[in-house]
Design a protein around this motif. Structure first.
Motif, PDB file in Angstrom:
ATOM      1  N   GLY A   7       0.993  -1.023  -0.037  1.00 40.46           N
ATOM      2  CA  GLY A   7       0.005  -0.096  -0.117  1.00 40.46           C
ATOM      3  C   GLY A   7       0.816   1.218  -0.203  1.00 40.46           C
ATOM      4  N   GLY A   8       0.236   2.328   0.266  1.00 40.12           N
ATOM      5  CA  GLY A   8       0.808   3.586   0.328  1.00 40.12           C
ATOM      6  C   GLY A   8       2.157   3.559   1.410  1.00 40.12           C
ATOM      7  N   GLY A   9       3.455   4.026   0.810  1.00 44.50           N
ATOM      8  CA  GLY A   9       4.577   3.622   1.551  1.00 44.50           C
ATOM      9  C   GLY A   9       5.358   2.558   1.142  1.00 44.50           C
TER      10      GLY A   9
ATOM     11  N   THR B 210      -6.838   8.348  -7.794  1.00 47.98           N
ATOM     12  CA  THR B 210      -6.024   9.496  -7.770  1.00 47.98           C
ATOM     13  C   THR B 210      -5.072   9.620  -6.557  1.00 47.98           C
ATOM     14  OG1 THR B 210      -7.331  11.298  -7.274  1.00 47.98           O
ATOM     15  CG2 THR B 210      -6.818  10.903  -9.815  1.00 47.98           C
ATOM     16  N   ASP B 211      -5.278   8.762  -5.947  1.00 45.05           N
ATOM     17  CA  ASP B 211      -4.170   8.383  -4.760  1.00 45.05           C
ATOM     18  C   ASP B 211      -2.592   8.536  -5.207  1.00 45.05           C
ATOM     19  OD1 ASP B 211      -5.970   8.165  -2.799  1.00 45.05           O
ATOM     20  OD2 ASP B 211      -5.722   6.142  -2.425  1.00 45.05           O
ATOM     21  N   VAL B 212      -1.631   9.387  -4.310  1.00 50.41           N
ATOM     22  CA  VAL B 212      -0.445   9.300  -4.864  1.00 50.41           C
ATOM     23  C   VAL B 212       0.142   7.981  -5.207  1.00 50.41           C
ATOM     24  CG1 VAL B 212       1.915  10.157  -4.026  1.00 50.41           C
ATOM     25  CG2 VAL B 212      -0.025  11.355  -3.412  1.00 50.41           C
ATOM     26  N   ASP B 213      -0.121   6.950  -4.506  1.00 51.60           N
ATOM     27  CA  ASP B 213       0.669   5.754  -4.770  1.00 51.60           C
ATOM     28  C   ASP B 213       0.039   5.207  -6.035  1.00 51.60           C
ATOM     29  OD1 ASP B 213      -2.009   5.169  -3.661  1.00 51.60           O
ATOM     30  OD2 ASP B 213      -1.296   3.465  -2.486  1.00 51.60           O
ATOM     31  N   HIS B 214      -1.057   5.440  -6.452  1.00 55.46           N
ATOM     32  CA  HIS B 214      -1.472   4.996  -7.955  1.00 55.46           C
ATOM     33  C   HIS B 214      -1.396   5.952  -9.034  1.00 55.46           C
ATOM     34  CE1 HIS B 214      -4.608   2.303  -5.616  1.00 55.46           C
ATOM     35  NE2 HIS B 214      -3.473   1.734  -5.620  1.00 55.46           N
TER      36      HIS B 214
ATOM     37  N   ILE C 141      -3.946  -7.461  -1.906  1.00 58.62           N
ATOM     38  CA  ILE C 141      -2.896  -6.670  -2.723  1.00 58.62           C
ATOM     39  C   ILE C 141      -3.101  -5.359  -2.028  1.00 58.62           C
ATOM     40  CG2 ILE C 141      -4.404  -5.971  -4.589  1.00 58.62           C
ATOM     41  CD1 ILE C 141      -2.130  -6.522  -6.321  1.00 58.62           C
ATOM     42  N   HIS C 142      -2.144  -4.281  -2.273  1.00 56.54           N
ATOM     43  CA  HIS C 142      -2.364  -3.064  -1.478  1.00 56.54           C
ATOM     44  C   HIS C 142      -2.138  -3.146  -0.069  1.00 56.54           C
ATOM     45  CE1 HIS C 142      -3.673   0.905  -0.125  1.00 56.54           C
ATOM     46  NE2 HIS C 142      -3.412   1.270  -1.334  1.00 56.54           N
ATOM     47  N   ILE C 143      -1.127  -3.852   0.274  1.00 53.44           N
ATOM     48  CA  ILE C 143      -1.001  -4.223   1.777  1.00 53.44           C
ATOM     49  C   ILE C 143      -0.331  -3.182   2.596  1.00 53.44           C
ATOM     50  CG2 ILE C 143      -0.510  -6.189   3.463  1.00 53.44           C
ATOM     51  CD1 ILE C 143      -0.639  -7.916   0.810  1.00 53.44           C
TER      52      ILE C 143
HETATM   53 MN    MN Z   1      -2.853   3.487  -1.533  1.00 51.44          MN
END
Ligand code: MN
Ligand code: MLT
Ligand code: ZN
Length: 307
Positions: A18-20, A97-101, A272-274
């Motif tokens: 996930g993010g980070g 539109t999350d930053v990670d995506h 996924i996106h963990i």
């Molecule tokens: Mn995310």
């Protein structure tokens, strides 16, 4: 199409975090600590993206991860073939539109033609942020698609976007935030090629009837595995938000993913996106054993799935 070039659906996990990611640059939580120490129980993970193809040559990115450059460096299938400028990445679709995506679009700015796909709302958000114009729209068209309307971003690869409960990205939050909004802001993707089908929903705040129906018809599911418990960030002193506040169903507990999607035991189900705080990332942990016993797999970078 001759049998030799009949479409075959392949999915490649470019980023399972996930993010980070794992470890996260500023985190020393239990999972990140193990990752920093190269403990074999925790695989490092880059941030959220899945690549899909019908021919193994031209790929559609489902989300353009902020770690995209690292993912290309680590994945021969994503690297240029032949002479001069080339990329197997022929298209990129954003589920939100999350930053990670979305930030990975900036890594695709060297005047290489491809197509960006998304809902009107998603493309408007990207369009309102001028930094994304470095990926020049004259060379890289942006194509809006309607929810529930089939389209073919690459030959032999049929897609449909459908709304899943979610929220505005963190960087656009203001005032009261609706965490389970249904609309064009957060979507799941149904992919079909050669009669095989997968569903991808890396961010999902709740199960809908539509989601159930789409999973029912799929052979594989890649689903939001952000946090194991709703209060995981709080209990571990990592933040003050619950999983639900972040727009993600927790994996466990009442109303969680294991419970909510238990009926789909016939589908290959993959988390996924963990997030790096999630104890399922520690191989052999009780939580990892728990999700496996419930019939789920834990995605890792480089995982290849032929649904
Ligand atoms: Mn995310
Ligand atoms: C999320 O999935 O909740 C977001 O990626 C959070 C973030 O932007 O860091
Ligand atoms: Zn951490």
């Amino acid at each position: 199409m001759t049998p030799a070039d009949a479409p075959v659906l392949t999915a490649l996990v470019l980023g399972s975090g996930g993010g980070g990611g794992v470890p996260q640059w500023n985190c020393n939580c239990r999972v990140c600590r193990l990752a920093w120490d190269s403990d074999p129980r925790v695989k490092p993970r880059t941030q959220s993206s899945l690549a899909v193809s019908a021919d193994g040559e031209r790929w559609l990115l489902l989300n353009a991860s902020i770690d995209l450059r690292q993912q290309i460096l680590g994945t021969p299938a994503m690297q240029p073939k032949g002479e001069g400028r080339h990329s197997p990445i022929a298209a990129a679709l954003l589920t939100n539109t999350d930053v990670d995506h979305a930030a990975g679009l900036l890594a695709l700015r060297e005047r290489q033609p491809f197509t960006i796909w998304g809902t009107r709302a998603t493309l408007d958000t990207i369009g309102a942020n001028r930094i994304f114009d470095v990926v020049s729209p004259d060379l890289v068209p942006r194509r809006a698609v309607r929810l529930g309307m089939p389209f073919e971003p690459l030959p032999g690869l049929a897609l449909e976007l459908f709304p899943v409960p979610g929220k505005v990205p963190l960087w656009l939050e203001e005032g009261e935030v609706k965490t389970d909004a249904i609309g064009e802001g957060t979507v799941g993707v149904a992919v079909e090629a050669g009669g095989r089908r997968l569903v991808y929903a890396p961010g999902c705040a709740g199960v809908t009837d539509d989601l159930h129906k789409r999973i029912e018809k799929a052979h594989a599911l890649f689903f939001d595995g952000t946090l194991f418990t709703d209060d995981e960030m709080i209990v571990n002193g990592l933040g003050d938000k619950t999983s639900r506040r972040m727009g993600h169903m927790p994996v466990s507990g009442p109303g969680g993913t294991l419970e909510g999607l238990a009926r789909h035991a016939h589908v290959r189900r993959i988390l996924i996106h963990i997030n790096n705080s999630n104890p399922i990332l520690v191989e052999g942990s009780p939580e990892e054993q728990h999700v496996k016993a419930a019939g789920w797999e834990v995605a890792y970078d480089g995982m290849e799935v032929a649904p």
